[in-house]
Scaffold this motif. Structure first.
Motif, PDB file in Angstrom:
ATOM      1  N   ALA A  59      -6.196   1.210 -14.719  1.00  0.00           N
ATOM      2  CA  ALA A  59      -5.530   1.856 -13.587  1.00  0.00           C
ATOM      3  C   ALA A  59      -5.826   3.359 -13.573  1.00  0.00           C
ATOM      4  N   LEU A  60      -5.757   4.000 -14.732  1.00  0.00           N
ATOM      5  CA  LEU A  60      -6.060   5.423 -14.834  1.00  0.00           C
ATOM      6  C   LEU A  60      -7.516   5.688 -14.463  1.00  0.00           C
ATOM      7  N   LEU A  61      -8.426   4.853 -14.961  1.00  0.00           N
ATOM      8  CA  LEU A  61      -9.855   5.030 -14.684  1.00  0.00           C
ATOM      9  C   LEU A  61     -10.188   4.827 -13.212  1.00  0.00           C
ATOM     10  N   ALA A  62      -9.459   3.970 -12.528  1.00  0.00           N
ATOM     11  CA  ALA A  62      -9.702   3.790 -11.093  1.00  0.00           C
ATOM     12  C   ALA A  62      -9.436   5.096 -10.351  1.00  0.00           C
ATOM     13  N   GLY A  63      -8.355   5.780 -10.702  1.00  0.00           N
ATOM     14  CA  GLY A  63      -8.063   7.073 -10.085  1.00  0.00           C
ATOM     15  C   GLY A  63      -9.057   8.143 -10.502  1.00  0.00           C
ATOM     16  N   TRP A  64      -9.369   8.206 -11.786  1.00  0.00           N
ATOM     17  CA  TRP A  64     -10.325   9.198 -12.290  1.00  0.00           C
ATOM     18  C   TRP A  64     -11.693   8.984 -11.647  1.00  0.00           C
ATOM     19  N   GLY A  65     -12.133   7.731 -11.582  1.00  0.00           N
ATOM     20  CA  GLY A  65     -13.425   7.424 -10.963  1.00  0.00           C
ATOM     21  C   GLY A  65     -13.427   7.704  -9.473  1.00  0.00           C
ATOM     22  N   ASN A  84      -0.244  13.756 -15.593  1.00  0.00           N
ATOM     23  CA  ASN A  84       0.999  13.005 -15.659  1.00  0.00           C
ATOM     24  C   ASN A  84       0.741  11.628 -15.069  1.00  0.00           C
ATOM     25  N   ALA A  85       1.429  10.612 -15.563  1.00  0.00           N
ATOM     26  CA  ALA A  85       1.231   9.262 -15.021  1.00  0.00           C
ATOM     27  C   ALA A  85       2.481   8.416 -15.212  1.00  0.00           C
ATOM     28  N   GLN A  86       2.625   7.462 -14.296  1.00  0.00           N
ATOM     29  CA  GLN A  86       3.690   6.467 -14.388  1.00  0.00           C
ATOM     30  C   GLN A  86       3.085   5.109 -14.087  1.00  0.00           C
ATOM     31  N   ILE A  87       3.559   4.098 -14.783  1.00  0.00           N
ATOM     32  CA  ILE A  87       3.023   2.751 -14.590  1.00  0.00           C
ATOM     33  C   ILE A  87       4.166   1.745 -14.578  1.00  0.00           C
ATOM     34  N   SER A  88       4.002   0.714 -13.766  1.00  0.00           N
ATOM     35  CA  SER A  88       4.952  -0.401 -13.731  1.00  0.00           C
ATOM     36  C   SER A  88       4.160  -1.687 -13.889  1.00  0.00           C
ATOM     37  N   TYR A  89       4.556  -2.502 -14.850  1.00  0.00           N
ATOM     38  CA  TYR A  89       3.935  -3.808 -15.086  1.00  0.00           C
ATOM     39  C   TYR A  89       4.808  -4.848 -14.401  1.00  0.00           C
ATOM     40  N   LEU A  90       4.280  -5.447 -13.345  1.00  0.00           N
ATOM     41  CA  LEU A  90       5.072  -6.352 -12.514  1.00  0.00           C
ATOM     42  C   LEU A  90       4.885  -7.816 -12.867  1.00  0.00           C
ATOM     43  N   LEU A  91       3.665  -8.185 -13.258  1.00  0.00           N
ATOM     44  CA  LEU A  91       3.340  -9.578 -13.576  1.00  0.00           C
ATOM     45  C   LEU A  91       2.404  -9.626 -14.775  1.00  0.00           C
ATOM     46  N   VAL A 137      -0.464  -8.064  -6.801  1.00  0.00           N
ATOM     47  CA  VAL A 137      -0.342  -6.801  -7.523  1.00  0.00           C
ATOM     48  C   VAL A 137       0.444  -7.056  -8.804  1.00  0.00           C
ATOM     49  N   ALA A 138      -0.218  -6.829  -9.934  1.00  0.00           N
ATOM     50  CA  ALA A 138       0.412  -7.029 -11.236  1.00  0.00           C
ATOM     51  C   ALA A 138       0.833  -5.705 -11.873  1.00  0.00           C
ATOM     52  N   VAL A 139       0.159  -4.622 -11.497  1.00  0.00           N
ATOM     53  CA  VAL A 139       0.436  -3.301 -12.055  1.00  0.00           C
ATOM     54  C   VAL A 139       0.362  -2.264 -10.941  1.00  0.00           C
ATOM     55  N   GLN A 140       1.321  -1.348 -10.934  1.00  0.00           N
ATOM     56  CA  GLN A 140       1.282  -0.192 -10.037  1.00  0.00           C
ATOM     57  C   GLN A 140       1.220   1.061 -10.903  1.00  0.00           C
ATOM     58  N   PHE A 141       0.344   1.978 -10.523  1.00  0.00           N
ATOM     59  CA  PHE A 141       0.095   3.184 -11.309  1.00  0.00           C
ATOM     60  C   PHE A 141       0.038   4.382 -10.377  1.00  0.00           C
ATOM     61  N   SER A 142       0.641   5.472 -10.806  1.00  0.00           N
ATOM     62  CA  SER A 142       0.550   6.726 -10.075  1.00  0.00           C
ATOM     63  C   SER A 142       0.187   7.812 -11.078  1.00  0.00           C
ATOM     64  N   GLY A 143      -0.911   8.510 -10.802  1.00  0.00           N
ATOM     65  CA  GLY A 143      -1.363   9.542 -11.715  1.00  0.00           C
ATOM     66  C   GLY A 143      -1.593  10.855 -11.010  1.00  0.00           C
ATOM     67  N   GLU A 144      -1.234  11.932 -11.674  1.00  0.00           N
ATOM     68  CA  GLU A 144      -1.501  13.270 -11.163  1.00  0.00           C
ATOM     69  C   GLU A 144      -2.744  13.796 -11.897  1.00  0.00           C
ATOM     70  N   TYR A 145      -3.818  13.949 -11.146  1.00  0.00           N
ATOM     71  CA  TYR A 145      -5.100  14.396 -11.691  1.00  0.00           C
ATOM     72  C   TYR A 145      -5.279  15.869 -11.355  1.00  0.00           C
TER      73      TYR A 145
END
Length: 149
Positions: A59-65, A84-91, A137-145
């Motif tokens: 998830a982090l690499l998707a944003g970085w890339g 900074n980052a936040q993640i939620s594991y949904l499934l 959607v199994a994971v939601q991620f929000s990152g501040e780059y």
């Protein structure tokens, strides 16, 4: 895969050794959406599901890339780091995964570019998600780059 996506694949494997171990693959860069694949075989845990740490990395690499490719398109260069980052594991993910990051709102992107051009440093929040084989959607991620000269 476009030449830009191919260059990102090479960069990930050369500059971030963990990507090779995780077997992260750039699947596509289209319409300002980046998709990366993450195979279960290289990222499984004792429960037969994807390891949470691998999902976080994808998830982090998707944003970085995403940011790396978008900057290249815009003719901007600098060092990109996560602040900074936040993640939620949904499934639980019982198979291969797809991590994707889409463009932020146009005004957020423009504000980011303007700040970077003026100050040499800017922050941008990008959201990514990790999907299972059925597209859930199994994971939601929000990152501040942060981009800095």
């Amino acid at each position: 895969m476009s030449a830009t996506a191919e260059s990102l694949q090479a960069l990930l494997y050369e500059e971030i050794p963990l990507c090779r171990a995780l077997q992260v693959r750039v699947e596509r860069w289209q319409d300002h959406q980046l998709c990366l694949s993450l195979p279960l075989a290289a990222n499984g845990n004792p429960h037969g599901t994807q390891f949470g740490g691998s999902l976080y990395c994808a998830a982090l690499l998707a944003g970085w890339g995403w940011l790396h490719l978008r900057l290249a398109e815009s003719g901007l260069a600098g060092a990109v780091v996560i602040r900074n980052a936040q993640i939620s594991y949904l499934l639980p993910l019982e198979g291969d995964a797809l991590s994707r990051c889409s463009a932020p709102a146009a005004e957020d992107w423009q504000r980011f570019v303007t700040l970077f051009q003026r100050r040499g440093v800017a922050r941008l929040t990008l959201n990514s998600e990790v999907l299972d084989a059925e597209g859930r959607v199994a994971v939601q991620f929000s990152g501040e780059y942060v981009l800095q000269r």
